[in-house]
Design a protein around this motif. Structure first.
Motif, short mmCIF file in Angstrom:
data_model
loop_
_atom_site.label_atom_id
_atom_site.label_comp_id
_atom_site.label_asym_id
_atom_site.label_seq_id
_atom_site.Cartn_x
_atom_site.Cartn_y
_atom_site.Cartn_z
N LEU A 67 5.86 106.71 56.67
CA LEU A 67 4.53 106.31 56.23
C LEU A 67 4.53 105.00 55.47
O LEU A 67 3.51 104.61 54.90
CB LEU A 67 3.91 107.42 55.37
N GLY A 68 5.64 104.30 55.48
CA GLY A 68 5.74 103.02 54.79
C GLY A 68 5.25 101.85 55.60
O GLY A 68 5.37 100.70 55.16
N SER A 69 4.69 102.11 56.79
CA SER A 69 4.16 101.03 57.63
C SER A 69 2.80 101.44 58.18
O SER A 69 2.47 102.63 58.25
CB SER A 69 5.11 100.74 58.79
N ARG A 70 2.02 100.45 58.61
CA ARG A 70 0.72 100.75 59.20
C ARG A 70 0.87 101.58 60.47
O ARG A 70 0.13 102.54 60.68
CB ARG A 70 -0.02 99.44 59.52
N ALA A 71 1.84 101.23 61.31
CA ALA A 71 2.05 101.98 62.54
C ALA A 71 2.42 103.43 62.25
O ALA A 71 1.95 104.35 62.94
CB ALA A 71 3.13 101.31 63.39
N GLY A 72 3.25 103.64 61.24
CA GLY A 72 3.65 105.00 60.89
C GLY A 72 2.49 105.84 60.42
O GLY A 72 2.35 107.01 60.79
N VAL A 73 1.62 105.26 59.58
CA VAL A 73 0.44 105.98 59.10
C VAL A 73 -0.52 106.25 60.26
O VAL A 73 -1.07 107.35 60.39
CB VAL A 73 -0.26 105.21 57.97
N ASP A 74 -0.72 105.26 61.13
CA ASP A 74 -1.64 105.45 62.26
C ASP A 74 -1.20 106.61 63.14
O ASP A 74 -2.03 107.42 63.58
CB ASP A 74 -1.70 104.17 63.10
N ALA A 75 0.10 106.72 63.38
CA ALA A 75 0.61 107.82 64.19
C ALA A 75 0.47 109.16 63.46
O ALA A 75 0.11 110.18 64.06
CB ALA A 75 2.07 107.56 64.55
N PHE A 76 0.71 109.13 62.16
CA PHE A 76 0.67 110.37 61.38
C PHE A 76 -0.74 110.95 61.34
O PHE A 76 -0.93 112.16 61.52
CB PHE A 76 1.17 110.10 59.96
N VAL A 77 -1.75 110.12 61.09
CA VAL A 77 -3.10 110.64 60.92
C VAL A 77 -3.68 111.14 62.25
O VAL A 77 -4.65 111.92 62.26
CB VAL A 77 -4.05 109.61 60.27
N LYS A 78 -3.10 110.72 63.37
CA LYS A 78 -3.51 111.30 64.65
C LYS A 78 -3.04 112.75 64.75
O LYS A 78 -3.70 113.58 65.38
CB LYS A 78 -2.94 110.48 65.81
N ALA A 79 -1.89 113.03 64.14
CA ALA A 79 -1.36 114.39 64.16
C ALA A 79 -2.02 115.28 63.11
O ALA A 79 -2.29 116.46 63.34
CB ALA A 79 0.16 114.36 63.93
N ILE A 80 -2.29 114.72 61.93
CA ILE A 80 -2.93 115.45 60.83
C ILE A 80 -4.23 114.72 60.52
O ILE A 80 -4.24 113.72 59.83
CB ILE A 80 -2.03 115.51 59.58
N GLN A 81 -5.32 115.22 61.04
CA GLN A 81 -6.58 114.48 60.95
C GLN A 81 -7.36 114.73 59.68
O GLN A 81 -8.23 113.94 59.32
CB GLN A 81 -7.43 114.79 62.18
N SER A 82 -7.07 115.84 58.98
CA SER A 82 -7.88 116.19 57.81
C SER A 82 -7.03 116.93 56.78
O SER A 82 -6.08 117.64 57.14
CB SER A 82 -9.05 117.07 58.25
N THR A 83 -7.38 116.76 55.52
CA THR A 83 -6.75 117.54 54.45
C THR A 83 -7.71 117.59 53.26
O THR A 83 -8.54 116.70 53.09
CB THR A 83 -5.40 116.95 54.03
N ASP A 84 -7.58 118.65 52.47
CA ASP A 84 -8.40 118.77 51.26
C ASP A 84 -7.73 118.12 50.06
O ASP A 84 -8.40 117.68 49.12
CB ASP A 84 -8.63 120.26 50.93
N ILE A 85 -6.40 118.10 50.08
CA ILE A 85 -5.60 117.58 48.97
C ILE A 85 -4.61 116.58 49.53
O ILE A 85 -3.90 116.87 50.50
CB ILE A 85 -4.85 118.72 48.24
N LEU A 86 -4.57 115.40 48.93
CA LEU A 86 -3.62 114.37 49.34
C LEU A 86 -2.83 113.93 48.12
O LEU A 86 -3.40 113.46 47.13
CB LEU A 86 -4.35 113.17 49.94
N VAL A 87 -1.52 114.05 48.20
CA VAL A 87 -0.64 113.57 47.13
C VAL A 87 0.18 112.42 47.70
O VAL A 87 1.03 112.59 48.58
CB VAL A 87 0.29 114.68 46.61
N ASN A 88 -0.11 111.22 47.18
CA ASN A 88 0.59 110.01 47.62
C ASN A 88 1.87 109.85 46.80
O ASN A 88 1.88 109.20 45.75
CB ASN A 88 -0.33 108.80 47.44
N ASN A 89 2.93 110.46 47.31
CA ASN A 89 4.20 110.49 46.58
C ASN A 89 5.21 109.47 47.11
O ASN A 89 6.17 109.14 46.41
CB ASN A 89 4.81 111.90 46.67
N LEU A 90 5.00 108.96 48.31
CA LEU A 90 5.98 108.06 48.90
C LEU A 90 6.23 106.84 48.02
O LEU A 90 5.29 106.20 47.54
CB LEU A 90 5.49 107.59 50.28
N GLY A 91 7.50 106.52 47.82
CA GLY A 91 7.85 105.34 47.04
C GLY A 91 9.36 105.23 46.89
O GLY A 91 10.09 106.18 47.14
N PHE A 92 9.80 104.04 46.50
CA PHE A 92 11.22 103.85 46.23
C PHE A 92 11.35 102.99 44.98
O PHE A 92 10.38 102.37 44.52
CB PHE A 92 11.94 103.21 47.42
#
Length: 264
Positions: A67-92
């Protein structure tokens, strides 16, 4: 107070280890249908198994993706289209002062630590607002307030998260969606364990001892005088995601052990 997230879905980015895994475990244990994420399917499967060891009845699934790239997020949200809770934990994180951090590394911090959360929130927030309920949490850091000059790019990315979360909270005003930041201090995560393993071994100390020495040497304002556990950080995040936290939004919730020397 009993936190019950039954009937809610939760997504935690970068949740196959460390703080992310602890958060996913806490949300799943509170009844949320939890989606874990990591870069490989093997890591995702391992995290799901770990969560089920703690919460055998947990509703947990996972999707691999960077999820560290635009392409990665675009692919991910096609698989998971909705959520009630989002925790943005990704980081280094890593060391680097003004002279030692080149443009490419600054950009990498920005794309992974900042834009991953922006992109995911931009996708999922609309549905939360339409349903009149949602929770968004950005995992920032005490370094976003107490800027270490030898971790400058990392600290910049964590300060940026604070501003973004506050602005999104105001954007979602009156919608039933809360947006907050959680600011851990030094935490005994898997990444920290790897970083300190060699030094601890060479000095005949445990990793916990080595990290606590680091806290005392570099974060002298710490009130608890030790590092936090991943579970201690996760507890704050789970609360921020709960129904009980409905009046907490636009906030910077510190789990830093008192390092940031302010009462505000």
């Amino acid at each position: 107070m009993k936190i019950d997230l039954s009937g809610k879905t939760a997504l935690v980015s970068a949740s196959t280890a460390g703080i992310g895994l602890a958060i996913a475990t806490g949300l799943a244990g509170s009844g949320a249908e939890t989606i874990v994420n990591g870069r490989t399917q093997e890591a995702v499967d391992r995290a799901i198994a770990t969560i089920r060891e703690t919460a055998p009845d947990a509703k947990v699934s996972g999707v691999a993706g960077d999820l560290g790239s635009r392409a990665g997020v675009d692919a991910f949200v096609k698989a998971i289209q909705s959520t009630d809770i989002l925790v943005n934990n990704l980081g280094f994180f890593g060391p680097g002062d003004l002279f030692s951090t080149d443009d490419e590394e600054w950009e990498r911090y920005f794309q992974i630590n900042v834009m991953s959360g922006v992109r995911l929130t931009r996708h999922y927030l609309r549905g939360m607002m339409e349903r009149k309920w949602g929770r968004v949490v950005f995992l920032s850091s005490e370094s976003g307030l107490n800027i270490p000059p030898d971790m400058l790019a990392y600290s910049f990315s964590k300060t940026a998260q604070l501003g973004i979360a506050r602005g999104i909270a105001k954007f979602a005003a009156g919608s039933g969606v809360t947006v907050n930041s959680v600011l851990p201090g030094p935490t005994l995560s898997d990444g920290v364990r790897e970083m300190l393993a060699d030094a601890a071994k060479s000095e005949g100390k445990t990793i916990e001892q080595k990290l606590n020495e680091f806290v005392l040497a570099t974060r002298g304002s710490s009130i608890i005088q030790r590092a936090a556990s991943t579970e201690e950080v996760a507890n704050m995040v789970v609360y921020a995601c709960s129904k009980q936290a409905s009046a907490t939004t636009g906030a910077a919730l510190r789990v830093d052990g008192g390092i940031v020397d302010t009462i505000a």
